[in-house]
Design a protein around this motif. Structure first.
Motif, PDB file in Angstrom:
ATOM      1  N   SER A   1       0.816  -1.207   0.000  1.00  0.00           N
ATOM      2  CA  SER A   1       0.000   0.000   0.000  1.00  0.00           C
ATOM      3  C   SER A   1       0.856   1.267   0.000  1.00  0.00           C
ATOM      4  O   SER A   1       0.355   2.361  -0.169  1.00  0.00           O
ATOM      5  CB  SER A   1      -0.949   0.005   1.205  1.00  0.00           C
ATOM      6  N   VAL A   2       2.158   1.100   0.179  1.00  0.00           N
ATOM      7  CA  VAL A   2       3.093   2.228   0.156  1.00  0.00           C
ATOM      8  C   VAL A   2       3.314   2.626  -1.301  1.00  0.00           C
ATOM      9  O   VAL A   2       3.420   1.759  -2.178  1.00  0.00           O
ATOM     10  CB  VAL A   2       4.433   1.806   0.803  1.00  0.00           C
ATOM     11  N   PRO A   3       3.368   3.933  -1.594  1.00  0.00           N
ATOM     12  CA  PRO A   3       3.665   4.336  -2.978  1.00  0.00           C
ATOM     13  C   PRO A   3       4.961   3.696  -3.468  1.00  0.00           C
ATOM     14  O   PRO A   3       6.002   3.823  -2.836  1.00  0.00           O
ATOM     15  CB  PRO A   3       3.789   5.856  -2.887  1.00  0.00           C
ATOM     16  N   GLN A   4       4.862   3.004  -4.589  1.00  0.00           N
ATOM     17  CA  GLN A   4       6.010   2.259  -5.082  1.00  0.00           C
ATOM     18  C   GLN A   4       7.174   3.155  -5.470  1.00  0.00           C
ATOM     19  O   GLN A   4       8.320   2.737  -5.399  1.00  0.00           O
ATOM     20  CB  GLN A   4       5.591   1.365  -6.244  1.00  0.00           C
ATOM     21  N   ILE A   5       6.898   4.386  -5.862  1.00  0.00           N
ATOM     22  CA  ILE A   5       7.993   5.291  -6.206  1.00  0.00           C
ATOM     23  C   ILE A   5       8.883   5.542  -4.989  1.00  0.00           C
ATOM     24  O   ILE A   5      10.105   5.596  -5.108  1.00  0.00           O
ATOM     25  CB  ILE A   5       7.476   6.630  -6.816  1.00  0.00           C
ATOM     26  N   ASP A   6       8.278   5.643  -3.814  1.00  0.00           N
ATOM     27  CA  ASP A   6       9.069   5.873  -2.602  1.00  0.00           C
ATOM     28  C   ASP A   6       9.892   4.649  -2.222  1.00  0.00           C
ATOM     29  O   ASP A   6      11.029   4.778  -1.773  1.00  0.00           O
ATOM     30  CB  ASP A   6       8.160   6.304  -1.454  1.00  0.00           C
ATOM     31  N   LEU A   7       9.326   3.460  -2.414  1.00  0.00           N
ATOM     32  CA  LEU A   7      10.109   2.239  -2.196  1.00  0.00           C
ATOM     33  C   LEU A   7      11.248   2.150  -3.212  1.00  0.00           C
ATOM     34  O   LEU A   7      12.363   1.765  -2.867  1.00  0.00           O
ATOM     35  CB  LEU A   7       9.220   1.000  -2.306  1.00  0.00           C
ATOM     36  N   GLY A   8      10.966   2.519  -4.452  1.00  0.00           N
ATOM     37  CA  GLY A   8      12.000   2.498  -5.482  1.00  0.00           C
ATOM     38  C   GLY A   8      13.126   3.472  -5.188  1.00  0.00           C
ATOM     39  O   GLY A   8      14.297   3.144  -5.360  1.00  0.00           O
ATOM     40  N   LEU A   9      12.776   4.673  -4.734  1.00  0.00           N
ATOM     41  CA  LEU A   9      13.801   5.657  -4.389  1.00  0.00           C
ATOM     42  C   LEU A   9      14.620   5.209  -3.180  1.00  0.00           C
ATOM     43  O   LEU A   9      15.839   5.417  -3.145  1.00  0.00           O
ATOM     44  CB  LEU A   9      13.171   7.026  -4.148  1.00  0.00           C
ATOM     45  N   LEU A  10      13.962   4.599  -2.210  1.00  0.00           N
ATOM     46  CA  LEU A  10      14.692   4.059  -1.058  1.00  0.00           C
ATOM     47  C   LEU A  10      15.679   2.995  -1.512  1.00  0.00           C
ATOM     48  O   LEU A  10      16.856   3.011  -1.130  1.00  0.00           O
ATOM     49  CB  LEU A  10      13.706   3.489  -0.030  1.00  0.00           C
ATOM     50  N   PHE A  11      15.205   2.074  -2.339  1.00  0.00           N
ATOM     51  CA  PHE A  11      16.073   1.013  -2.849  1.00  0.00           C
ATOM     52  C   PHE A  11      17.228   1.594  -3.657  1.00  0.00           C
ATOM     53  O   PHE A  11      18.386   1.190  -3.496  1.00  0.00           O
ATOM     54  CB  PHE A  11      15.263   0.037  -3.709  1.00  0.00           C
ATOM     55  N   LEU A  12      16.941   2.547  -4.528  1.00  0.00           N
ATOM     56  CA  LEU A  12      17.962   3.185  -5.361  1.00  0.00           C
ATOM     57  C   LEU A  12      19.014   3.865  -4.494  1.00  0.00           C
ATOM     58  O   LEU A  12      20.220   3.705  -4.721  1.00  0.00           O
ATOM     59  CB  LEU A  12      17.297   4.185  -6.304  1.00  0.00           C
TER      60      LEU A  12
ATOM     61  N   ALA B   1      19.484  12.731  -7.686  1.00  0.00           N
ATOM     62  CA  ALA B   1      19.556  14.202  -7.659  1.00  0.00           C
ATOM     63  C   ALA B   1      18.310  14.810  -8.307  1.00  0.00           C
ATOM     64  O   ALA B   1      17.789  15.822  -7.829  1.00  0.00           O
ATOM     65  CB  ALA B   1      20.817  14.688  -8.368  1.00  0.00           C
ATOM     66  N   LEU B   2      17.822  14.211  -9.374  1.00  0.00           N
ATOM     67  CA  LEU B   2      16.643  14.730 -10.066  1.00  0.00           C
ATOM     68  C   LEU B   2      15.347  14.467  -9.300  1.00  0.00           C
ATOM     69  O   LEU B   2      14.486  15.341  -9.213  1.00  0.00           O
ATOM     70  CB  LEU B   2      16.534  14.112 -11.463  1.00  0.00           C
ATOM     71  N   CYS B   3      15.204  13.269  -8.749  1.00  0.00           N
ATOM     72  CA  CYS B   3      13.933  12.859  -8.127  1.00  0.00           C
ATOM     73  C   CYS B   3      13.854  13.174  -6.640  1.00  0.00           C
ATOM     74  O   CYS B   3      12.759  13.225  -6.082  1.00  0.00           O
ATOM     75  CB  CYS B   3      13.729  11.362  -8.318  1.00  0.00           C
ATOM     76  N   GLY B   4      14.993  13.337  -5.981  1.00  0.00           N
ATOM     77  CA  GLY B   4      14.991  13.515  -4.540  1.00  0.00           C
ATOM     78  C   GLY B   4      14.954  12.172  -3.832  1.00  0.00           C
ATOM     79  O   GLY B   4      14.936  11.120  -4.466  1.00  0.00           O
ATOM     80  N   PRO B   5      14.917  12.195  -2.514  1.00  0.00           N
ATOM     81  CA  PRO B   5      15.076  10.969  -1.734  1.00  0.00           C
ATOM     82  C   PRO B   5      13.805  10.152  -1.536  1.00  0.00           C
ATOM     83  O   PRO B   5      13.871   9.001  -1.137  1.00  0.00           O
ATOM     84  CB  PRO B   5      15.577  11.482  -0.392  1.00  0.00           C
ATOM     85  N   GLY B   6      12.647  10.731  -1.773  1.00  0.00           N
ATOM     86  CA  GLY B   6      11.400  10.035  -1.483  1.00  0.00           C
ATOM     87  C   GLY B   6      10.989  10.228  -0.029  1.00  0.00           C
ATOM     88  O   GLY B   6      11.676  10.884   0.751  1.00  0.00           O
ATOM     89  N   LYS B   7       9.848   9.650   0.322  1.00  0.00           N
ATOM     90  CA  LYS B   7       9.318   9.905   1.661  1.00  0.00           C
ATOM     91  C   LYS B   7       9.962   9.054   2.749  1.00  0.00           C
ATOM     92  O   LYS B   7       9.792   9.341   3.918  1.00  0.00           O
ATOM     93  CB  LYS B   7       7.800   9.776   1.677  1.00  0.00           C
ATOM     94  N   PHE B   8      10.726   8.025   2.368  1.00  0.00           N
ATOM     95  CA  PHE B   8      11.442   7.220   3.365  1.00  0.00           C
ATOM     96  C   PHE B   8      12.867   7.742   3.500  1.00  0.00           C
ATOM     97  O   PHE B   8      13.836   7.085   3.125  1.00  0.00           O
ATOM     98  CB  PHE B   8      11.429   5.742   2.982  1.00  0.00           C
ATOM     99  N   SER B   9      12.991   8.947   4.018  1.00  0.00           N
ATOM    100  CA  SER B   9      14.290   9.599   4.137  1.00  0.00           C
ATOM    101  C   SER B   9      14.270  10.564   5.315  1.00  0.00           C
ATOM    102  O   SER B   9      13.198  11.002   5.747  1.00  0.00           O
ATOM    103  CB  SER B   9      14.605  10.370   2.852  1.00  0.00           C
ATOM    104  N   LEU B  10      15.438  10.899   5.798  1.00  0.00           N
ATOM    105  CA  LEU B  10      15.521  11.903   6.856  1.00  0.00           C
ATOM    106  C   LEU B  10      15.132  13.279   6.330  1.00  0.00           C
ATOM    107  O   LEU B  10      14.576  14.086   7.067  1.00  0.00           O
ATOM    108  CB  LEU B  10      16.930  11.925   7.464  1.00  0.00           C
ATOM    109  N   ASP B  11      15.380  13.526   5.052  1.00  0.00           N
ATOM    110  CA  ASP B  11      14.936  14.792   4.456  1.00  0.00           C
ATOM    111  C   ASP B  11      13.418  14.937   4.579  1.00  0.00           C
ATOM    112  O   ASP B  11      12.916  16.005   4.936  1.00  0.00           O
ATOM    113  CB  ASP B  11      15.325  14.863   2.975  1.00  0.00           C
ATOM    114  N   ALA B  12      12.688  13.860   4.296  1.00  0.00           N
ATOM    115  CA  ALA B  12      11.221  13.904   4.379  1.00  0.00           C
ATOM    116  C   ALA B  12      10.758  14.077   5.819  1.00  0.00           C
ATOM    117  O   ALA B  12       9.807  14.823   6.084  1.00  0.00           O
ATOM    118  CB  ALA B  12      10.624  12.636   3.776  1.00  0.00           C
ATOM    119  N   VAL B  13      11.424  13.418   6.757  1.00  0.00           N
ATOM    120  CA  VAL B  13      11.080  13.563   8.180  1.00  0.00           C
ATOM    121  C   VAL B  13      11.275  15.011   8.611  1.00  0.00           C
ATOM    122  O   VAL B  13      10.410  15.601   9.271  1.00  0.00           O
ATOM    123  CB  VAL B  13      11.921  12.605   9.053  1.00  0.00           C
TER     124      VAL B  13
END
Length: 139
Positions: free
Chosen positions: A9-20, A120-132
């Motif tokens: 149920s988590v947005p897959q883009i955020d999981l992808g960015l975390l993995f990347l 650099a283009l997409c940012g870190p996603g929501k699973f990041s300290l930046d998002a927190v």
């Protein structure tokens, strides 16, 4: 089915960015950064000095990008900013130092450039300290 697998149920883009972020940072740190720290003296003799600033400066710049920035990127802290030194080191390596390499010979460097350019283009996603930190600033 998603009730049994809550991560779907988590947005897959955020999981992808975390993995990347984590996998790219790990590869950069493990293959390039950590060996430079562990074998500093040997690396100091082998590293190229393409701009004439001295091998110490070149090695410290590479260690900064491949260790400090890799850790920041994995954590998702100052992610876009931390990606820039990595991209710069990779560009210097691929376009100035190793100009004789074919794409096949330099594929690891080019793939790392693609990974960190994407971050650099997409940012870190929501699973990041930046998002927190962003959520705390907004709240």
């Amino acid at each position: 089915m998603t009730k049994n697998l809550p991560f779907l149920s988590v947005p897959q883009i955020d999981l992808g960015l975390l993995f990347l972020r984590v996998s790219g940072a790990f590869m950069l740190f493990h293959v390039h950064g950590w060996p430079k720290i562990m074998h500093y003296s040997e690396e100091l003799v082998r590293i190229e000095d393409p701009f004439g600033f001295g091998t110490s400066f070149s090695l410290l710049a590479a260690i900064f990008a491949e260790v400090i920035c890799a850790i920041l990127i994995a954590l998702g802290l100052l992610t876009r900013l931390a990606s820039l030194p990595v991209i710069c080191v990779l560009l210097v390596s691929m376009l100035i130092v190793h100009t004789q390499w074919s794409i096949a010979e330099g594929q690891f460097g080019w793939l790392l450039m693609i990974i960190f350019g994407s971050i650099a283009l997409c940012g870190p996603g929501k699973f990041s300290l930046d998002a927190v930190l962003q959520r705390k600033r907004v709240a």
